[in-house]
Write a protein that holds these residues in place. Sequence first.
Motif, PDB file in Angstrom:
ATOM      1  N   THR A 168      11.681  -7.626   8.227  1.00 11.36           N
ATOM      2  CA  THR A 168      10.396  -8.037   8.804  1.00 11.36           C
ATOM      3  C   THR A 168       9.186  -7.560   8.006  1.00 11.36           C
ATOM      4  O   THR A 168       8.054  -7.899   8.348  1.00 11.36           O
ATOM      5  CB  THR A 168      10.255  -7.477  10.241  1.00 11.36           C
ATOM      6  N   LEU A 169       9.407  -6.792   6.962  1.00 13.21           N
ATOM      7  CA  LEU A 169       8.288  -6.163   6.244  1.00 13.21           C
ATOM      8  C   LEU A 169       7.368  -7.207   5.611  1.00 13.21           C
ATOM      9  O   LEU A 169       7.823  -8.137   4.956  1.00 13.21           O
ATOM     10  CB  LEU A 169       8.842  -5.221   5.160  1.00 13.21           C
ATOM     11  N   GLU A 170       6.058  -7.017   5.811  1.00 17.09           N
ATOM     12  CA  GLU A 170       5.094  -7.957   5.241  1.00 17.09           C
ATOM     13  C   GLU A 170       4.532  -7.418   3.923  1.00 17.09           C
ATOM     14  O   GLU A 170       4.521  -8.108   2.918  1.00 17.09           O
ATOM     15  CB  GLU A 170       3.954  -8.200   6.241  1.00 17.09           C
ATOM     16  N   ASN A 171       4.052  -6.166   3.961  1.00 16.38           N
ATOM     17  CA  ASN A 171       3.477  -5.543   2.771  1.00 16.38           C
ATOM     18  C   ASN A 171       4.103  -4.171   2.557  1.00 16.38           C
ATOM     19  O   ASN A 171       4.065  -3.335   3.459  1.00 16.38           O
ATOM     20  CB  ASN A 171       1.961  -5.374   2.934  1.00 16.38           C
ATOM     21  N   GLY A 172       4.627  -3.950   1.379  1.00 14.11           N
ATOM     22  CA  GLY A 172       5.218  -2.634   1.118  1.00 14.11           C
ATOM     23  C   GLY A 172       6.239  -2.726   0.004  1.00 14.11           C
ATOM     24  O   GLY A 172       6.633  -3.819  -0.420  1.00 14.11           O
ATOM     25  N   ILE A 173       6.635  -1.562  -0.483  1.00 19.75           N
ATOM     26  CA  ILE A 173       7.650  -1.500  -1.536  1.00 19.75           C
ATOM     27  C   ILE A 173       8.829  -0.687  -1.018  1.00 19.75           C
ATOM     28  O   ILE A 173       8.634   0.371  -0.417  1.00 19.75           O
ATOM     29  CB  ILE A 173       7.077  -0.842  -2.818  1.00 19.75           C
ATOM     30  N   LEU A 174      10.028  -1.197  -1.225  1.00 12.19           N
ATOM     31  CA  LEU A 174      11.233  -0.425  -0.920  1.00 12.19           C
ATOM     32  C   LEU A 174      11.884  -0.070  -2.247  1.00 12.19           C
ATOM     33  O   LEU A 174      12.218  -0.960  -3.032  1.00 12.19           O
ATOM     34  CB  LEU A 174      12.196  -1.254  -0.060  1.00 12.19           C
ATOM     35  N   ILE A 175      12.026   1.227  -2.490  1.00 12.64           N
ATOM     36  CA  ILE A 175      12.654   1.667  -3.740  1.00 12.64           C
ATOM     37  C   ILE A 175      13.959   2.368  -3.411  1.00 12.64           C
ATOM     38  O   ILE A 175      13.993   3.271  -2.572  1.00 12.64           O
ATOM     39  CB  ILE A 175      11.747   2.636  -4.526  1.00 12.64           C
ATOM     40  N   PHE A 176      15.007   1.931  -4.066  1.00  8.03           N
ATOM     41  CA  PHE A 176      16.327   2.544  -3.902  1.00  8.03           C
ATOM     42  C   PHE A 176      16.612   3.289  -5.195  1.00  8.03           C
ATOM     43  O   PHE A 176      16.602   2.680  -6.269  1.00  8.03           O
ATOM     44  CB  PHE A 176      17.369   1.463  -3.624  1.00  8.03           C
ATOM     45  N   THR A 177      16.858   4.585  -5.093  1.00  3.71           N
ATOM     46  CA  THR A 177      16.842   5.421  -6.296  1.00  3.71           C
ATOM     47  C   THR A 177      18.194   6.064  -6.605  1.00  3.71           C
ATOM     48  O   THR A 177      19.055   6.197  -5.737  1.00  3.71           O
ATOM     49  CB  THR A 177      15.795   6.546  -6.162  1.00  3.71           C
ATOM     50  N   LEU A 204       4.469   2.505  10.888  1.00  2.19           N
ATOM     51  CA  LEU A 204       3.765   3.198   9.797  1.00  2.19           C
ATOM     52  C   LEU A 204       3.455   2.244   8.646  1.00  2.19           C
ATOM     53  O   LEU A 204       2.390   2.331   8.026  1.00  2.19           O
ATOM     54  CB  LEU A 204       4.614   4.375   9.292  1.00  2.19           C
ATOM     55  N   MET A 205       4.373   1.339   8.361  1.00  2.00           N
ATOM     56  CA  MET A 205       4.152   0.420   7.234  1.00  2.00           C
ATOM     57  C   MET A 205       3.010  -0.558   7.518  1.00  2.00           C
ATOM     58  O   MET A 205       2.456  -1.153   6.594  1.00  2.00           O
ATOM     59  CB  MET A 205       5.438  -0.340   6.895  1.00  2.00           C
ATOM     60  N   LYS A 206       2.670  -0.699   8.791  1.00  2.00           N
ATOM     61  CA  LYS A 206       1.497  -1.522   9.121  1.00  2.00           C
ATOM     62  C   LYS A 206       0.214  -0.706   9.089  1.00  2.00           C
ATOM     63  O   LYS A 206      -0.851  -1.211   8.741  1.00  2.00           O
ATOM     64  CB  LYS A 206       1.668  -2.125  10.527  1.00  2.00           C
ATOM     65  N   ARG A 230       0.842  -1.205   0.000  1.00  2.00           N
ATOM     66  CA  ARG A 230       0.000   0.000   0.000  1.00  2.00           C
ATOM     67  C   ARG A 230       0.878   1.256   0.000  1.00  2.00           C
ATOM     68  O   ARG A 230       0.445   2.324  -0.405  1.00  2.00           O
ATOM     69  CB  ARG A 230      -0.890   0.047   1.252  1.00  2.00           C
ATOM     70  N   VAL A 231       2.104   1.108   0.516  1.00  2.00           N
ATOM     71  CA  VAL A 231       3.001   2.247   0.694  1.00  2.00           C
ATOM     72  C   VAL A 231       4.381   1.888   0.136  1.00  2.00           C
ATOM     73  O   VAL A 231       4.823   0.749   0.272  1.00  2.00           O
ATOM     74  CB  VAL A 231       3.138   2.603   2.196  1.00  2.00           C
ATOM     75  N   ALA A 232       5.033   2.883  -0.485  1.00  2.00           N
ATOM     76  CA  ALA A 232       6.410   2.692  -0.970  1.00  2.00           C
ATOM     77  C   ALA A 232       7.352   3.604  -0.195  1.00  2.00           C
ATOM     78  O   ALA A 232       7.018   4.760   0.068  1.00  2.00           O
ATOM     79  CB  ALA A 232       6.500   3.009  -2.454  1.00  2.00           C
ATOM     80  N   ILE A 233       8.504   3.069   0.183  1.00  2.00           N
ATOM     81  CA  ILE A 233       9.535   3.887   0.831  1.00  2.00           C
ATOM     82  C   ILE A 233      10.640   4.160  -0.186  1.00  2.00           C
ATOM     83  O   ILE A 233      11.229   3.229  -0.739  1.00  2.00           O
ATOM     84  CB  ILE A 233      10.132   3.171   2.060  1.00  2.00           C
ATOM     85  N   PHE A 234      10.900   5.431  -0.432  1.00  2.00           N
ATOM     86  CA  PHE A 234      11.952   5.834  -1.367  1.00  2.00           C
ATOM     87  C   PHE A 234      13.208   6.219  -0.585  1.00  2.00           C
ATOM     88  O   PHE A 234      13.146   7.083   0.291  1.00  2.00           O
ATOM     89  CB  PHE A 234      11.510   7.059  -2.181  1.00  2.00           C
TER      90      PHE A 234
END
Lengths: 330, 330, 330
Positions: free
Chosen positions: C190-199, C326-328, C83-87
């Motif tokens: 530990t992340l279950e749902n989410g996107i990690l983007i390295f830019t 927050l990711m939860k 639902r959320v992406a971390i950049f």
Amino acid sequence: MKTKKIYRKKRNTTKKKYFKHNIDYSFLKKLTAVHAPSGEEDRVVEFIVNYVKKNKHKWKHAPKIFHGGKYKNNIILVFGKPRVAIFSHLDSVGFMVNYHNILYKIGGPNFKNGTKLIGYDHHGKVNAKLISRNNLKRKNKKITYKSKRKVDIGTNLTYLQNWKETRNTVQTCSLDNRLGSFISLKLAETLENGILIFTASEETSGGDISFLADTIYKKYKVRRALISDIIPTSKSIRMGNGAVISFRDINIPRRSFINEVIKNSENFKYQLEVANKGGTDGEGLIYSPAPFDFCQVATAISNYHSPREKANKQDIVETIKLYKHLMKKL
Amino acid sequence: MKTKKIYRKKRNTTKKKYFKHNIDYSFLKKLTAVHAPSGEEDRVVEFIVNYVKKNKHKWKHAPKIFHGGKYKNNIILVFGKPRVAIFSHLDSVGFMVNYHNILYKIGGPNFKNGTKLIGYDHHGKVNAKLISRNNLKRKNKKITYKSKRKVDIGTNLTYLQNWKETRNTVQTCSLDNRLGSFISLKLAETLENGILIFTASEETSGGDISFLADTIYKKYKVRRALISDIIPTSKSIRMGNGAVISFRDINIPRRSFINEVIKNSENFKYQLEVANKGGTDGEGLIYSPAPFDFCQVATAISNYHSPREKANKQDIVETIKLYKHLMKKL
Amino acid sequence: MKTKKIYRKKRNTTKKKYFKHNIDYSFLKKLTAVHAPSGEEDRVVEFIVNYVKKNKHKWKHAPKIFHGGKYKNNIILVFGKPRVAIFSHLDSVGFMVNYHNILYKIGGPNFKNGTKLIGYDHHGKVNAKLISRNNLKRKNKKITYKSKRKVDIGTNLTYLQNWKETRNTVQTCSLDNRLGSFISLKLAETLENGILIFTASEETSGGDISFLADTIYKKYKVRRALISDIIPTSKSIRMGNGAVISFRDINIPRRSFINEVIKNSENFKYQLEVANKGGTDGEGLIYSPAPFDFCQVATAISNYHSPREKANKQDIVETIKLYKHLMKKL
């Protein structure tokens, strides 16, 4: 310096090759005479579309032509199965007529008091002379014009062409960037696979690069761009030293693609540029949703953005030769 | 000057027409009172969505309404088969509360010591007074505020409304750009085909234009935009001279579309603008992957970005009349 | 000030929690040692991709990995139903070698005469020393370098690492933004749902955010972003006060999303930032055709953009804890 070494080593062979590439510059003369400031590229678009339609049957491979309608003041030529697109912008710097005879700059023209200007308003052709008081600092200069007749508000003016050609050089207004488009059109004669894009409003960062890049990426999966835009001479970049490959200007493209371009340029005469100002259509590619790599490959010109932009003919030949090779190898 | 000639020629007929267009400005008064700085447009979005839902049954044609969710703080109204979209931004300039009673600007407010401000924090409504020492140059001014109670960090403040209406003018904060949105909502009453887009965060160049433009282009093939945003008065642009059609601001749109707008405006009272600063949602369209043409058509206001923005009622009427015509002809 | 109050109230409990989160910083040491200036992130991309491939089997949930090819110098990790992406950006500031031993800045490095630099050219590793005359004002400083051997034109140089770790702090170059990426990689465990983007290329505003955002929006309907980029300490933002949630920098994101982040942070130790300069990958999101909301959540560092960037270990722990929550919840 790398540039000079290469220059010395190759002077003889290059000269020989140069004479094999005898280019008729009368077409460049016509191209640079066309009035086409940013936002008003209609005349040069028509000129090039007509040229392409008239000449494409003589070319080795006939391209698909996309222009008009949603393509606005841009033209796309698609040859074969493209992997790389060459972007060259069509617009030039200029001036827009405001009230009280004031001129507002279009892009960053490099002007002098007395410069002759042309344009078109609803009465037809306009001839005007730029007035700029010399005793003021550049940035505070109020620019006005004189003309024999009243000129419509909003009229765009560009430099009147004063073509000068010698054995080694061409000098005219609007080499930035008709020279880049001229090089693309020279490539069109033999190009097998590739896209040539002629773009609008680069000088004002107002173009349609996001749309154009997205379009060719979605349709052809092309995501590599070469930027055919001129590079100003400087302490490090000189006329006569061959094509210029740029590491950066105000924008910094991904290095691995530039390294690939340089690796494929090893048998050609080129110089390398590191600049920290200026920009190209590459900037538009950054904002595009298509993941483009880009690298500027160009001919150096002196008197940048003035009516007396000058380029070396041998550099033009070298740039064309390098592009031909790159379009096969990249 | 073109503007003045037109003004003289049409003064009588225009006056007559003016009296036919008696507009009730109480709705504009309500609209300009809403606290909606860039990024916090929620209240004005709710206000307009409620207004549309309540009034659309009285309109000649009921629009589809898109808002909330992915539309964020923007609203799209689609009427019939659209060819043109009108963009009007909802946000206003303002100030954000930092530590030590310091205010950081939101956009480019034009402020004075003592200006009354309002906002909302977790305690409810905030009333504050702007403090700005007069003996400093504008750009170095440290802006602070005074308030009877402590205000949460991050609270956004906007001008307190001080509505003044005369027979010929309206004066209030936030005419930039509630007046543009007001004009769009007046058009909604009779619009047959077209899109009205109300946008967020124009004052901070932080809006969603790329998304909005891409959305309506993909769905409706619309790629022509009129920008309903106010234009500041200047030496050349005066109140009382009718609608303003802009050739350019810091951005230069494609000329052929502006020429088409002007050609279709010949029976209306308008003035032409050539500016070299300022920007609108048109800038966002440049970065969008949709190939939009755009032209700003607007009412001039004085005291730009201050709490005392003023517009001429006749200009507002002329702008609405011109838009009605353009939405049929473009 | 909110920050201080929270700090006092929670000092004890936080300290306890801190000792539960014993982080091994040797991985951060390795990560900050990697030479990866804007445009030349290849080494850090390879480093992280290898790390992810080697470690993902130990993580609670294995992500899909997207990298290479059209992803250029970016990496996307997708966990579960995001639902959320971390950049978090991978590139650092640096310098590019020009002719005559001149260095051109990459981004905004904060340099001193004598600073040790490293890089790679076609001969292999480069060691150099930055030369900057102290008697000139910062903006006019001509920056040059000295090196035992000739360095290729175009070579990118970054700070030589000088790692210093105490019980409470870490100090090194490139905390901006390897620390942000380090935090993302800690979350990956530990992340279950989410996107990690390295830019790539954040420091030069030259990255591919428009492409990346458009890609994850189209594929996963994700349109909420958290920006894991460091925040410089200031008069208001101090080391030791917990994670920083930013209301704004030069860009102003939509307030309602920030309010949601703050609401979900109430049981954590955090401070609030209001800045009027600086920018992040959030800026790229504005230009993207995907309708993203964004909010920066970060650890404060001192000596911003210098080789001696310093962060508080407890702040890092607090930032990770807050992100996990927050990711939860978002």
